[in-house]
Design a protein around this motif. Structure first.
Motif, PDB file in Angstrom:
ATOM      1  N   GLN A 165     -11.453 -25.489  12.388  1.00 42.80           N
ATOM      2  CA  GLN A 165     -10.357 -24.578  12.704  1.00 42.80           C
ATOM      3  C   GLN A 165      -9.543 -25.084  13.888  1.00 42.80           C
ATOM      4  O   GLN A 165      -8.310 -25.097  13.863  1.00 42.80           O
ATOM      5  N   ARG A 166     -10.238 -25.475  14.962  1.00 38.18           N
ATOM      6  CA  ARG A 166      -9.556 -25.927  16.180  1.00 38.18           C
ATOM      7  C   ARG A 166      -8.765 -27.207  15.937  1.00 38.18           C
ATOM      8  O   ARG A 166      -7.677 -27.393  16.494  1.00 38.18           O
ATOM      9  N   LYS A 216      -5.657 -26.236  14.111  1.00 33.70           N
ATOM     10  CA  LYS A 216      -4.764 -25.493  15.007  1.00 33.70           C
ATOM     11  C   LYS A 216      -4.071 -26.418  15.995  1.00 33.70           C
ATOM     12  O   LYS A 216      -2.860 -26.318  16.206  1.00 33.70           O
ATOM     13  N   THR A 217      -4.821 -27.335  16.607  1.00 34.65           N
ATOM     14  CA  THR A 217      -4.225 -28.208  17.618  1.00 34.65           C
ATOM     15  C   THR A 217      -3.359 -29.301  17.023  1.00 34.65           C
ATOM     16  O   THR A 217      -2.411 -29.763  17.667  1.00 34.65           O
ATOM     17  N   SER A 232       0.295 -23.032  19.694  1.00 39.68           N
ATOM     18  CA  SER A 232      -0.642 -21.905  19.761  1.00 39.68           C
ATOM     19  C   SER A 232      -1.949 -22.280  20.447  1.00 39.68           C
ATOM     20  O   SER A 232      -2.929 -21.546  20.350  1.00 39.68           O
ATOM     21  N   ALA A 259      -6.812 -20.601   9.974  1.00 40.63           N
ATOM     22  CA  ALA A 259      -6.229 -21.673  10.780  1.00 40.63           C
ATOM     23  C   ALA A 259      -5.043 -22.338  10.113  1.00 40.63           C
ATOM     24  O   ALA A 259      -4.080 -22.734  10.785  1.00 40.63           O
ATOM     25  N   PRO A 287      -0.989 -19.913   8.843  1.00 39.06           N
ATOM     26  CA  PRO A 287      -2.269 -19.417   9.324  1.00 39.06           C
ATOM     27  C   PRO A 287      -2.334 -17.889   9.254  1.00 39.06           C
ATOM     28  O   PRO A 287      -1.381 -17.208   9.644  1.00 39.06           O
ATOM     29  N   ARG A 341      -4.001 -15.993  11.070  1.00 36.07           N
ATOM     30  CA  ARG A 341      -4.042 -15.387  12.408  1.00 36.07           C
ATOM     31  C   ARG A 341      -2.646 -14.986  12.885  1.00 36.07           C
ATOM     32  O   ARG A 341      -2.504 -14.158  13.787  1.00 36.07           O
TER      33      ARG A 341
END
Length: 283
Positions: free
Chosen positions: A53-54, A57-58, A64, A118, A121, A123
């Motif tokens: 996930q990280r 995301k990155t 974010s 993610a 996404p 979120r």
């Protein structure tokens, strides 16, 4: 900061917390040692899942994520996925869990939701971030380990639902301070609780949620639905956690140590409390 990177950014802290939560959830349901291998698998699964996930995301949504985490994942992200993948495969090969149809269906659902969280996404969708995190964590640490241990949900559904709700409330409560931390980087379209009602009122809700999990443990204790020592340890754990999500402690500008070590570490701390309760009750 090195400790934060080793335990927090590597997702070791949250992985241990997930394994501990799964194991103690099993104890609360009267499953005992049957949960140890399932809990280990869930810990490895959590470490791998959070790392994937990280990295997504990155890499694809850098606005974010804080700069220090972006730099860490850029340097170590792929290696972490490989490392967690090796751990995950080793646990599967060495462990003895029951990959039933129900267990496989649930974990497939959790994987899809986690990746969608993610990558899409999810979120970023209004009001979804908090219930998604709490819901996935609760299902992964309560329902999934029960299925992996070879049990059927129908054997103890009323108690299981209560334990599941207690876990959901607790994780939702300790997630709110992270939303407070991320106020400056979360999209306004997410409509997180701090964005909607402010920091102080959000943290007051966090206290209510964590306290609510304690009320459920107390109720299960009163009804003698869970083992006494386990119930008391979980009730004490909820009470101890309340100050850390309150406006007094979580409302200030905190370092990453507070979030990645202290708050994430609270999840694992329930095991320490359980051991202390065992010692006290045995005297």
């Amino acid at each position: 900061m090195q400790l934060v990177k080793i335990l927090g950014y590597s997702h070791l802290m949250i992985a241990v917390g997930a394994g501990v939560t799964a194991y103690i959830s099993g104890l609360s349901l009267g499953l005992g040692g049957d949960m140890s291998e399932a809990a280990t698998l869930i810990g490895a699964f959590t470490g791998l899942g959070y790392t994937v996930q990280r990295l997504i995301k990155t890499r694809f949504f850098p606005l974010s994520a804080p700069p220090e985490r972006i730099a860490f994942m850029k340097k170590y992200g792929v290696g972490l996925i490989v490392a967690w993948g090796i751990v995950f495969m080793a646990v599967i090969m060495l462990g003895a869990v029951d990959f039933s149809t129900s267990a496989n269906a649930l974990v497939t659902f959790l994987i899809i939701i986690s990746i969608a969280y993610a990558a899409i996404p999810l979120r970023e969708k209004a009001y979804l971030k908090l219930p998604l995190i709490a819901g996935v964590f609760a299902l992964a640490t309560v329902v999934y380990p029960v299925l992996l241990a070879g049990f059927k949900l129908s054997d103890f559904t009323p108690i299981l639902v209560t334990v599941l709700l207690a876990r959901f409330l607790y994780i939702a409560g300790i997630t709110i301070p992270f939303d407070v931390r991320d106020l400056n980087i979360d999209s306004v379209n997410m409509k997180t609780m701090p964005q909607q009602i402010g920091t102080k009122r959000s943290l007051q809700r966090a206290v209510i949620l964590v306290g609510g999990s304690g009320v459920l443990w107390a109720g299960l204790l009163i009804m003698e639905a869970i083992p006494q020592i386990v119930g008391y340890s979980l009730l004490i754990h909820a009470i101890i956690s309340i100050p850390f999500v309150s406006p007094i402690l979580a409302g200030r500008n905190r370092s990453e140590f507070f979030y990645s070590i202290v708050l994430d570490g609270l999840i694992s701390f329930q095991f320490v409390i359980l051991l202390l309760c065992y010692l006290l009750f045995q005297q």
